[in-house]
Design a protein around this motif. Sequence first.
Motif, PDB file in Angstrom:
ATOM      1  N   GLY A 143       0.823  -1.199   0.000  1.00 57.57           N
ATOM      2  CA  GLY A 143       0.000   0.000   0.000  1.00 57.57           C
ATOM      3  C   GLY A 143       0.852   1.241   0.000  1.00 57.57           C
ATOM      4  N   SER A 144       0.290   2.337  -0.509  1.00 55.93           N
ATOM      5  CA  SER A 144       1.009   3.598  -0.474  1.00 55.93           C
ATOM      6  C   SER A 144       1.167   4.039   0.972  1.00 55.93           C
ATOM      7  N   LEU A 145       2.303   4.664   1.277  1.00 59.00           N
ATOM      8  CA  LEU A 145       2.591   5.103   2.633  1.00 59.00           C
ATOM      9  C   LEU A 145       2.200   6.570   2.750  1.00 59.00           C
ATOM     10  N   ASN A 146       1.044   6.834   3.369  1.00 53.63           N
ATOM     11  CA  ASN A 146       0.532   8.196   3.431  1.00 53.63           C
ATOM     12  C   ASN A 146      -0.070   8.479   4.796  1.00 53.63           C
ATOM     13  N   PHE A 147      -0.662   9.664   4.928  1.00 53.09           N
ATOM     14  CA  PHE A 147      -1.203  10.088   6.229  1.00 53.09           C
ATOM     15  C   PHE A 147      -2.321   9.178   6.724  1.00 53.09           C
ATOM     16  N   VAL A 148      -2.977   8.465   5.806  1.00 48.56           N
ATOM     17  CA  VAL A 148      -4.077   7.598   6.217  1.00 48.56           C
ATOM     18  C   VAL A 148      -3.573   6.342   6.917  1.00 48.56           C
ATOM     19  N   ASN A 149      -2.465   5.767   6.421  1.00 51.39           N
ATOM     20  CA  ASN A 149      -2.023   4.485   6.970  1.00 51.39           C
ATOM     21  C   ASN A 149      -0.626   4.531   7.580  1.00 51.39           C
ATOM     22  N   ALA A 150      -0.057   5.736   7.742  1.00 48.43           N
ATOM     23  CA  ALA A 150       1.294   5.833   8.296  1.00 48.43           C
ATOM     24  C   ALA A 150       1.365   5.220   9.688  1.00 48.43           C
ATOM     25  N   SER A 151       0.337   5.457  10.512  1.00 46.70           N
ATOM     26  CA  SER A 151       0.327   4.888  11.871  1.00 46.70           C
ATOM     27  C   SER A 151       0.262   3.367  11.810  1.00 46.70           C
ATOM     28  N   HIS A 152      -0.502   2.844  10.869  1.00 48.73           N
ATOM     29  CA  HIS A 152      -0.593   1.390  10.720  1.00 48.73           C
ATOM     30  C   HIS A 152       0.757   0.807  10.318  1.00 48.73           C
ATOM     31  N   PHE A 153       1.488   1.524   9.464  1.00 50.99           N
ATOM     32  CA  PHE A 153       2.818   1.077   9.044  1.00 50.99           C
ATOM     33  C   PHE A 153       3.741   0.976  10.260  1.00 50.99           C
ATOM     34  N   GLU A 154       3.713   2.009  11.107  1.00 53.50           N
ATOM     35  CA  GLU A 154       4.555   2.001  12.306  1.00 53.50           C
ATOM     36  C   GLU A 154       4.139   0.880  13.244  1.00 53.50           C
ATOM     37  N   ASP A 155       2.837   0.726  13.463  1.00 56.10           N
ATOM     38  CA  ASP A 155       2.358  -0.334  14.359  1.00 56.10           C
ATOM     39  C   ASP A 155       2.747  -1.709  13.840  1.00 56.10           C
ATOM     40  N   MET A 156       2.691  -1.871  12.510  1.00 55.35           N
ATOM     41  CA  MET A 156       3.026  -3.166  11.919  1.00 55.35           C
ATOM     42  C   MET A 156       4.488  -3.520  12.181  1.00 55.35           C
ATOM     43  N   LEU A 157       5.386  -2.555  12.028  1.00 55.58           N
ATOM     44  CA  LEU A 157       6.805  -2.828  12.241  1.00 55.58           C
ATOM     45  C   LEU A 157       7.099  -3.106  13.721  1.00 55.58           C
ATOM     46  N   LEU A 158       6.448  -2.354  14.612  1.00 52.02           N
ATOM     47  CA  LEU A 158       6.658  -2.581  16.035  1.00 52.02           C
ATOM     48  C   LEU A 158       6.123  -3.942  16.459  1.00 52.02           C
ATOM     49  N   GLU A 159       4.976  -4.341  15.893  1.00 43.81           N
ATOM     50  CA  GLU A 159       4.418  -5.651  16.226  1.00 43.81           C
ATOM     51  C   GLU A 159       5.306  -6.772  15.705  1.00 43.81           C
ATOM     52  N   ALA A 160       5.892  -6.579  14.508  1.00 47.92           N
ATOM     53  CA  ALA A 160       6.811  -7.579  13.960  1.00 47.92           C
ATOM     54  C   ALA A 160       8.031  -7.741  14.869  1.00 47.92           C
ATOM     55  N   ARG A 161       8.494  -6.635  15.410  1.00 48.33           N
ATOM     56  CA  ARG A 161       9.651  -6.686  16.331  1.00 48.33           C
ATOM     57  C   ARG A 161       9.277  -7.417  17.615  1.00 48.33           C
TER      58      ARG A 161
END
Length: 719
Positions: free
Chosen positions: A611-629
């Motif tokens: 997905g495109s990385l924008n203001f709508v899903n930027a928080s989801h992108f961060e949460d996804m990486l933290l959850e993967a860690r």
Amino acid sequence: MLRPAPNAASPNSQSNLVSPMKSPLLLALLPFLRWFPMTRVTLQADLIAGITVALVLVPQSMAYAQLAGLPVVYGLYASFVPVIIASLWGSSNQLHTGPVAMLSLMSAAAVLPLAAFGSKEFLQLSIMLALMVGVLRLLLGLLRLGIIANFLSSPVIIGFTNAAALIIGLSQLSKVLNVPFPRTDSFVVDLWTVIEQLPSSHLPTVLFALATVAIIVGTKKIAPKLPGVLLAVVLATLVSWLIGFERNQVVSVDAIQDPAARQLALDYASNARAIDALGRNTASIAQDIRELAKAKDNDRFGELALMEADLRVLNRDMEHRKLSNNERQVDLHRMRFEHAVTSDGQDIFFRRGQTPPGITADSHTWRISKVQDDNITFMGGGAVVGTIPAGLPQFHLPSFKLDFFWALLPSALVMALIGFMEATSISKAIAAQTKERVDTSKELIGQGLANIVGSFFSSFTVSGSFSRSAVAAKTGAKTGLFAIFSAIAVMLVLLYLTPLLYHLPQAVLAVIVMMAVFGLINIRALIRAWRIERQEAIAGLVTFAATLAMAPQLANGILLGGGLAIILWMLRTMKPRTTILGRDADGTLAGAAENNLPPLGKNFIAVRFDGSLNFVNASHFEDMLLEARMQNPQAKAVLVIGSGINAIDVSGEERLRDVIDTYRDNGIEIYFSSLKAQVYEALERGRLFDMLGRDHFFRTKERALIFMESTYDSDTLTA
């Protein structure tokens, strides 16, 4: 003009004939110039197609006028001037514009809450609505905003079309049965009232309807080249005339000899007068409220509140009276009467079986079809079209009532978009066969001009017709001239043939509408949508249910469904698919959790973000990486495979910086691979590389995985 034979003119004369028509500016202003020069073969093909389409157009237009709540002659008006304008300024050579079922019903639904059915104001608002739809379509075309229609997804359109087709078709059931169709704010309730009257249906009317179905279906199977609709109209009209199908008597209420029936009719008439008076009062108070609100006088705020309270009370009283009269209308129609004539020639009516001895009644069964003031219309046969005014529509300025503008605007906007999508889909379907290029913006302009100009000639809202356009394409129409020929045929009907249509049964027109719209129902498309994307299918099903529930306000149904589809799309955009990757047995990368695979590395994680990385899903992108860690606490690095990231905005870039800082504070490095050029350039412009070195970016995921395994999992085999 006709193209001369090859030896009939010099090359220079031919060049002079064609070259001016190839001017882009001239073609943009007068798009119909693309038809020329014409050959005799083209002219003959358009003439045949135009006559064939006219045979379908005349009965359809009358049926759709009734669907719009207007006299049948207005269907013929809408099939004259608008047809010519749309063909001259449209984009498709085979698209036929005129009355269509869906917009006709939507027109009636939009106007009905604002004016009494069949009143002069109802007609004026219907024409005003056509003007509004035309202006909206024209603006959309000039601004090239046809893309707005893309906000309505395919399942939403399918759900709306299926519901509208059911509503349109079933709304004609009362005419097939020849029973009253009370109009309230709930179509489902009204339909149930009609179904309850099945025992009171008129058998000859039902037989006419069944015969019409048999003729149309039989003609399509046995002789498909014959116009089955026209054949049904001609035969039904002839039979109706021969048997005297229409049999009406208008008498005073005193002619009813049954006291209970007479009192019921008097109560109906009295209540109808009260409803009319309440309607005038509510309109006057509403106007006073609007003027007082515009004045913004705080000292009169209490007066405004009292007026609004009075208006609510009057509206409730009017609705209650309407419901009461609906019940009276049905009760009056259920009664059966016998007709007799007194010695002094007066018509009198007794309840069936109650005619006194010595009085001879005729053999017909009579019903009350209409009560107006102190006059009663008794019907001893079936309903026919009746008198159609002869002559062409006259030019006059449409009434524009600003008080009703905002009330009609939502419906006008939805009708503009629905009509545009309908016309565009038809044009594209035909263009796929003819290899003709369709310009949607030009089509919007043509449709807009057709409605605007048509409103000056008593036309209600029109749009592209699938059935008539299909007939035109099938019969070989070459240019839009075929539509002009069909309009000329309608002109001849208006001038010379309207008396012949007097005895056409209403049930025949009802069946024509029903058969046309039931063909639009498409259940398979919703099933297919469910298999592909259930959220979109749910939006389509909600649209279907909402349109049925909110009918006759069809615009509300599609607005609700369209809004739901946009919300579901935003939810999907906010949470794009993210996957921790593992390696399958055949060596391909796949989702670790979905396929029960171990992560790619022991000390690093590979994650794919789709997905495109924008203001709508930027928080989801961060949460996804933290959850993967958190799921892999031993990891020393994270590889983001960004082949699915099509774009990045400021919010996305800032959140990316936050993630990098957070990871580095915990001793974890973050890497990227397979970024698209536009994303890489955006990061470069934002100077992210000053924070994260270019050595953390890889062109391909294969190189990135080799690096990750050799650096963080040196004890594993290199990919």
